[in-house]
Design a protein around this motif. Structure first.
Motif, short mmCIF file in Angstrom:
data_model
loop_
_atom_site.label_atom_id
_atom_site.label_comp_id
_atom_site.label_asym_id
_atom_site.label_seq_id
_atom_site.Cartn_x
_atom_site.Cartn_y
_atom_site.Cartn_z
N LEU A 1 -4.92 12.77 5.32
CA LEU A 1 -4.74 11.36 5.64
C LEU A 1 -5.34 10.54 4.50
O LEU A 1 -6.55 10.61 4.26
N GLY A 2 -4.50 9.78 3.81
CA GLY A 2 -4.99 9.03 2.66
C GLY A 2 -5.53 9.97 1.61
O GLY A 2 -4.83 10.88 1.17
N ASN A 3 -6.78 9.78 1.22
CA ASN A 3 -7.41 10.62 0.20
C ASN A 3 -8.27 11.71 0.80
O ASN A 3 -9.01 12.39 0.08
N THR A 4 -8.23 11.89 2.12
CA THR A 4 -9.09 12.86 2.80
C THR A 4 -8.27 14.03 3.33
O THR A 4 -7.24 13.83 3.97
N THR A 5 -8.73 15.23 3.04
CA THR A 5 -8.07 16.45 3.52
C THR A 5 -8.99 17.17 4.50
O THR A 5 -10.18 17.38 4.21
N TYR A 6 -8.45 17.56 5.63
CA TYR A 6 -9.21 18.26 6.67
C TYR A 6 -8.66 19.67 6.81
O TYR A 6 -7.46 19.86 7.00
N LYS A 7 -9.55 20.64 6.74
CA LYS A 7 -9.18 22.03 6.98
C LYS A 7 -9.62 22.38 8.40
O LYS A 7 -10.80 22.40 8.70
N LEU A 8 -8.64 22.66 9.24
CA LEU A 8 -8.90 22.80 10.68
C LEU A 8 -8.64 24.21 11.18
O LEU A 8 -7.68 24.86 10.77
N TYR A 9 -9.50 24.64 12.07
CA TYR A 9 -9.22 25.81 12.92
C TYR A 9 -8.63 25.28 14.21
O TYR A 9 -9.19 24.37 14.84
N SER A 10 -7.49 25.82 14.63
CA SER A 10 -6.90 25.39 15.90
C SER A 10 -6.29 26.60 16.60
O SER A 10 -5.48 27.32 16.02
N ASN A 11 -6.69 26.79 17.85
CA ASN A 11 -6.19 27.92 18.64
C ASN A 11 -5.84 27.43 20.04
O ASN A 11 -6.52 26.57 20.60
N SER A 12 -4.74 27.95 20.58
CA SER A 12 -4.28 27.56 21.91
C SER A 12 -4.33 28.76 22.83
O SER A 12 -3.97 29.88 22.43
N PHE A 13 -4.74 28.54 24.08
CA PHE A 13 -4.86 29.62 25.05
C PHE A 13 -3.95 29.30 26.24
O PHE A 13 -4.29 28.49 27.11
N LYS B 1 -0.54 -2.00 13.56
CA LYS B 1 -0.92 -3.21 12.82
C LYS B 1 -1.06 -2.93 11.34
O LYS B 1 -1.68 -3.70 10.62
N GLY B 2 -0.47 -1.82 10.89
CA GLY B 2 -0.56 -1.45 9.49
C GLY B 2 -1.33 -0.16 9.31
O GLY B 2 -1.55 0.61 10.26
N VAL B 3 -1.73 0.11 8.09
CA VAL B 3 -2.43 1.34 7.74
C VAL B 3 -3.67 0.98 6.93
O VAL B 3 -3.63 0.12 6.05
N ARG B 4 -4.78 1.62 7.25
CA ARG B 4 -6.03 1.39 6.51
C ARG B 4 -6.61 2.74 6.11
O ARG B 4 -6.91 3.56 6.96
N GLY B 5 -6.75 2.96 4.81
CA GLY B 5 -7.29 4.22 4.34
C GLY B 5 -6.43 5.41 4.70
O GLY B 5 -6.94 6.52 4.87
N GLY B 6 -5.14 5.20 4.83
CA GLY B 6 -4.24 6.28 5.18
C GLY B 6 -4.16 6.55 6.67
O GLY B 6 -3.41 7.42 7.11
N MET C 1 0.84 -1.20 0.00
CA MET C 1 0.00 0.00 0.00
C MET C 1 0.88 1.24 0.00
O MET C 1 1.85 1.32 0.75
N ASP C 2 0.54 2.23 -0.86
CA ASP C 2 1.33 3.44 -0.92
C ASP C 2 1.14 4.24 0.36
O ASP C 2 0.07 4.24 0.97
N ALA C 3 2.19 4.93 0.76
CA ALA C 3 2.09 5.78 1.94
C ALA C 3 1.20 6.97 1.64
O ALA C 3 1.10 7.42 0.50
N PRO C 4 0.53 7.53 2.68
CA PRO C 4 -0.34 8.69 2.46
C PRO C 4 0.46 9.89 2.02
O PRO C 4 1.60 10.08 2.44
N LYS C 5 -0.13 10.72 1.14
CA LYS C 5 0.52 11.93 0.70
C LYS C 5 0.32 13.00 1.75
O LYS C 5 -0.80 13.38 2.06
N LEU C 6 1.40 13.47 2.31
CA LEU C 6 1.34 14.40 3.42
C LEU C 6 1.89 15.75 3.02
O LEU C 6 3.06 15.86 2.65
N PRO C 7 1.09 16.83 3.10
CA PRO C 7 1.58 18.15 2.69
C PRO C 7 2.60 18.68 3.67
O PRO C 7 2.47 18.49 4.87
N ILE C 8 3.62 19.36 3.15
CA ILE C 8 4.67 19.89 4.01
C ILE C 8 4.85 21.37 3.74
O ILE C 8 5.00 21.79 2.60
#
Length: 275
Positions: free
Chosen positions: A238-250, A80-85, A1-8
């Protein structure tokens, strides 16, 4: 299985190769978010290393040292491996050991902070088969406790830890011991929560937003397609799914800091009782 494409992106590439920041489009951030308090940030740290190491078939075990404000925990796990990225954790083989106090308590003698890791690493050597030691990565991730420490003193503490980690039988690089940004801490908590809920790797609209309460800081993270300031916008693929996240730390909004502030207020001579 190909490794997930991870943006850098340069801002995150040094230690977080599957996270990048980018502006997002339009979406109601509260539509799918359910605000919850989670206490398993360490699971996110485990997933981080599994996502990175899933590119290689040589490493099955992983070690993460979670250096928090109230203590330091070492987590040993295997995949135990990777499933769906998405990496599959072998939860039955996980082992955890905690040692107090945290690294930020060594401000008076930062060169001794590394010694606090010795017992934790010995514990890890017992849990990871000897044949796997040389190919098992060990990473130290410090959170808000060290983020509040002056930069020069913080680096002396980290360097003391690096000296000990270099001498361990595990695979280690100096930039694998670092203080993580608060917003990335929120992303990892979001990863852990949605992995536990079974929504990671699926439709972004079906994920759950989180409020992660730590010892010295609090993080808020959720999927959003709103136009966000770059410092709060993160992209996770992750895999074929891209998540656009808002993240803020206080910072200073963690439960330990809140308790200390309350005690200080109660002991203040300026506090007047009212009838």
């Amino acid at each position: 299985m190909d490794a997930p494409k991870l943006p850098i992106r340069p801002s995150s590439a040094r230690f977080f190769p599957f996270i990048s920041r980018s502006p997002a489009s339009t979406h109601n951030p509260y539509r799918r978010g359910i605000w919850i308090s989670v206490c398993f940030l360490s699971v996110a740290f485990l997933l981080v290393c599994l996502v990175v190491s899933s590119r290689s078939s040589t490493s099955r075990f992983g070690i993460v040292i979670d250096a928090g404000s109230s203590g330091t925990r070492i987590h040993i796990f295997s995949s135990k491996g990777v499933r769906g990225g998405v990496p599959l954790l072998d939860l039955k083989s996980m082992a955890v050991m905690r040692k107090t106090p945290g690294l930020s308590s060594y401000l008076g003698d930062p060169e001794l902070s590394g010694e606090s890791l010795v017992e934790l690493l010995e514990f890890a050597k017992e849990k990871v088969p000897m044949d796997w030691h040389k190919v098992t990565e060990v990473r130290l991730m410090a959170t808000a406790g060290l983020r509040m420490v002056e930069v020069g003193l913080r680096e002396r503490i980290l360097e003391s830890c690096r000296r000990v980690l270099r001498l361990s039988s595990f695979q280690f690089k100096d930039d694998w011991a670092t203080v993580i940004p608060g917003s990335d801490e929120g992303v990892y908590a979001w990863v852990a929560a949605n992995y536990a809920l079974g929504t990671l790797g699926g439709d972004p609209e079906n994920t759950t937003g989180i409020l992660e309460l730590g010892g010295a800081s609090a993080q808020v993270t959720f999927v959003s397609n709103e136009a966000l300031p770059p410092e709060f916008s993160h992209v996770l693929t992750l895999g074929n799914t891209t998540y656009k996240l808002y993240s803020n730390s206080f910072l200073h909004f963690g439960q330990n800091v809140a308790h200390e502030s309350l005690q200080k207020m109660l002991n203040s001579s300026d506090l007047k009782s009212c009838k």
